[in-house]
Scaffold this active site. Structure first.
Site, PDB file in Angstrom:
ATOM      1  N   LYS A  44      46.856  43.115  30.211  1.00 25.12           N
ATOM      2  CA  LYS A  44      46.527  42.369  29.014  1.00 25.12           C
ATOM      3  C   LYS A  44      45.357  43.010  28.242  1.00 25.12           C
ATOM      4  CE  LYS A  44      47.326  38.151  31.670  1.00 25.12           C
ATOM      5  NZ  LYS A  44      46.610  36.969  32.231  1.00 25.12           N
ATOM      6  N   GLY A  45      44.543  43.775  28.961  1.00 29.27           N
ATOM      7  CA  GLY A  45      43.232  44.183  28.455  1.00 29.27           C
ATOM      8  C   GLY A  45      43.176  44.828  27.089  1.00 29.27           C
ATOM      9  N   GLU A 100      45.053  51.946  26.234  1.00 29.84           N
ATOM     10  CA  GLU A 100      44.452  51.271  27.388  1.00 29.84           C
ATOM     11  C   GLU A 100      43.052  50.785  27.021  1.00 29.84           C
ATOM     12  OE1 GLU A 100      44.574  49.612  29.862  1.00 29.84           O
ATOM     13  OE2 GLU A 100      44.594  50.720  31.748  1.00 29.84           O
ATOM     14  N   ASP A 101      42.588  49.758  27.730  1.00 30.70           N
ATOM     15  CA  ASP A 101      41.242  49.247  27.450  1.00 30.70           C
ATOM     16  C   ASP A 101      40.168  50.125  28.088  1.00 30.70           C
ATOM     17  OD1 ASP A 101      41.958  48.494  30.046  1.00 30.70           O
ATOM     18  OD2 ASP A 101      41.401  46.384  29.823  1.00 30.70           O
ATOM     19  N   ASP A 104      38.861  53.450  34.678  1.00 30.72           N
ATOM     20  CA  ASP A 104      37.778  53.285  35.654  1.00 30.72           C
ATOM     21  C   ASP A 104      38.025  54.282  36.797  1.00 30.72           C
ATOM     22  OD1 ASP A 104      35.713  52.279  37.212  1.00 30.72           O
ATOM     23  OD2 ASP A 104      36.726  50.407  37.706  1.00 30.72           O
ATOM     24  N   PHE A 153      30.168  46.605  35.013  1.00 35.15           N
ATOM     25  CA  PHE A 153      31.402  45.860  34.792  1.00 35.15           C
ATOM     26  C   PHE A 153      31.287  45.199  33.421  1.00 35.15           C
ATOM     27  CE2 PHE A 153      34.649  42.673  35.049  1.00 35.15           C
ATOM     28  CZ  PHE A 153      35.673  43.388  35.651  1.00 35.15           C
ATOM     29  N   VAL A 154      32.188  45.570  32.521  1.00 34.14           N
ATOM     30  CA  VAL A 154      32.098  45.095  31.135  1.00 34.14           C
ATOM     31  C   VAL A 154      33.208  44.095  30.816  1.00 34.14           C
ATOM     32  CG1 VAL A 154      30.851  47.098  30.245  1.00 34.14           C
ATOM     33  CG2 VAL A 154      33.356  47.139  30.313  1.00 34.14           C
ATOM     34  N   ARG A 166      37.795  37.357  27.410  1.00 29.85           N
ATOM     35  CA  ARG A 166      38.611  38.270  26.586  1.00 29.85           C
ATOM     36  C   ARG A 166      38.360  38.066  25.093  1.00 29.85           C
ATOM     37  NH1 ARG A 166      42.309  40.838  30.010  1.00 29.85           N
ATOM     38  NH2 ARG A 166      43.181  39.569  31.675  1.00 29.85           N
TER      39      ARG A 166
HETATM   40  P1  IMP Z   1      41.511  51.804  37.153  1.00 28.76           P
HETATM   41  O1  IMP Z   1      42.887  51.856  37.732  1.00 28.76           O
HETATM   42  O2  IMP Z   1      40.461  51.701  38.227  1.00 28.76           O
HETATM   43  O3  IMP Z   1      41.224  52.958  36.199  1.00 28.76           O
HETATM   44  O4  IMP Z   1      41.357  50.444  36.402  1.00 28.76           O
HETATM   45  C1  IMP Z   1      41.886  50.224  35.208  1.00 28.76           C
HETATM   46  C2  IMP Z   1      41.948  48.745  34.911  1.00 28.76           C
HETATM   47  O5  IMP Z   1      40.988  47.951  35.603  1.00 28.76           O
HETATM   48  C3  IMP Z   1      41.621  48.559  33.454  1.00 28.76           C
HETATM   49  O6  IMP Z   1      42.766  48.647  32.658  1.00 28.76           O
HETATM   50  C4  IMP Z   1      40.994  47.182  33.412  1.00 28.76           C
HETATM   51  O7  IMP Z   1      42.009  46.225  33.234  1.00 28.76           O
HETATM   52  C5  IMP Z   1      40.360  47.013  34.766  1.00 28.76           C
HETATM   53  N1  IMP Z   1      38.913  47.316  34.686  1.00 28.76           N
HETATM   54  C6  IMP Z   1      38.272  48.407  35.140  1.00 28.76           C
HETATM   55  N2  IMP Z   1      36.948  48.359  34.890  1.00 28.76           N
HETATM   56  C7  IMP Z   1      36.749  47.194  34.236  1.00 28.76           C
HETATM   57  C8  IMP Z   1      35.583  46.567  33.667  1.00 28.76           C
HETATM   58  O8  IMP Z   1      34.441  47.058  33.696  1.00 28.76           O
HETATM   59  N3  IMP Z   1      35.797  45.370  33.077  1.00 28.76           N
HETATM   60  C9  IMP Z   1      37.018  44.772  32.994  1.00 28.76           C
HETATM   61  N4  IMP Z   1      38.127  45.335  33.494  1.00 28.76           N
HETATM   62  C10 IMP Z   1      38.002  46.526  34.113  1.00 28.76           C
HETATM   63 MG    MG Z   2      43.856  47.177  31.839  1.00 29.95          MG
END
Ligand code: IMP
Ligand code: MG
Length: 175
Positions: A44-45, A100-101, A104, A153-154, A166
């Protein structure tokens, strides 16, 4: 109503809007020879980011959502990625821009790009509003990046903590 403390502002609404416009203009420029672009916001992000971004992309385009879940209720990546909502059309031989939002650990995008490759798009690129390189576990090539941020964490502008925040118009940090 319970007491609610607003997260500290990391990226203001104005800062976000300015950068989103620049990204849209860059994408418009880069894809000007492309017949049709399929924009794939990751739910959803990225729903707010994508909604603003496409208003700055002056191209013939369509939007196809894709839902991914990589987190539980907390703030730690599980490493397990699940498609919660899939594309409704084929992307074979199409030009695809994933929106993508935040990247991470990079595990979600690694999983997604491997999955999309099996559908044989003509091209597929990534546009991410945020990148948090401190926690990278899989190398991710981000073609269009809004901001690199430190390891916080944002929330806000589409990003959640346990499905909340959101609706904030800015990116903030919970203290
Ligand atoms: P990744 O697979 O670890 O790269 O995580 C990606 C997903 O985790 C993102 O699309 C977000 O939905 C969520 N995410 C990662 N870091 C944050 C954060 O700081 N705040 C909120 N959601 C996050
Ligand atoms: Mg996401």
């Amino acid at each position: 109503m319970s007491e609610r403390k607003n997260p500290r502002v990391m990226l203001s609404a104005e800062t976000l809007q300015r950068r989103v416009q620049e990204l849209g203009e860059q994408i418009t420029q880069d894809y000007r020879q492309t017949e049709h672009l399929i924009v794939v916001p990751i739910l959803k992000g990225s729903f707010l980011f994508a909604a603003d971004l496409i208003r700055h992309i002056d191209l013939d385009l369509s939007v196809e959502f894709l839902g991914l879940r990589s987190y539980g209720a907390g703030t730690e990546s599980s490493g397990v990625v699940q498609i919660t909502y899939d594309l409704t059309r084929t992307i074979t031989d199409k030009d695809v821009l994933v929106v993508e939002d935040i990247v991470d650990t990079g595990l979600s995008m690694r999983y997604l790009f491997e999955n999309l490759a099996t559908r044989h798009p003509r091209t597929v690129r990534l546009c991410s509003l945020l990148h948090k390189p401190a926690r990278s576990r899989a190398k991710t090539n981000i073609d269009y990046l809004g901001f690199t941020i430190d390891d916080h964490f944002v929330v806000g502008y589409g990003l959640d903590y346990d499905e909340r925040y959101r609706n904030l118009p800015y990116i903030g940090v919970i203290e």
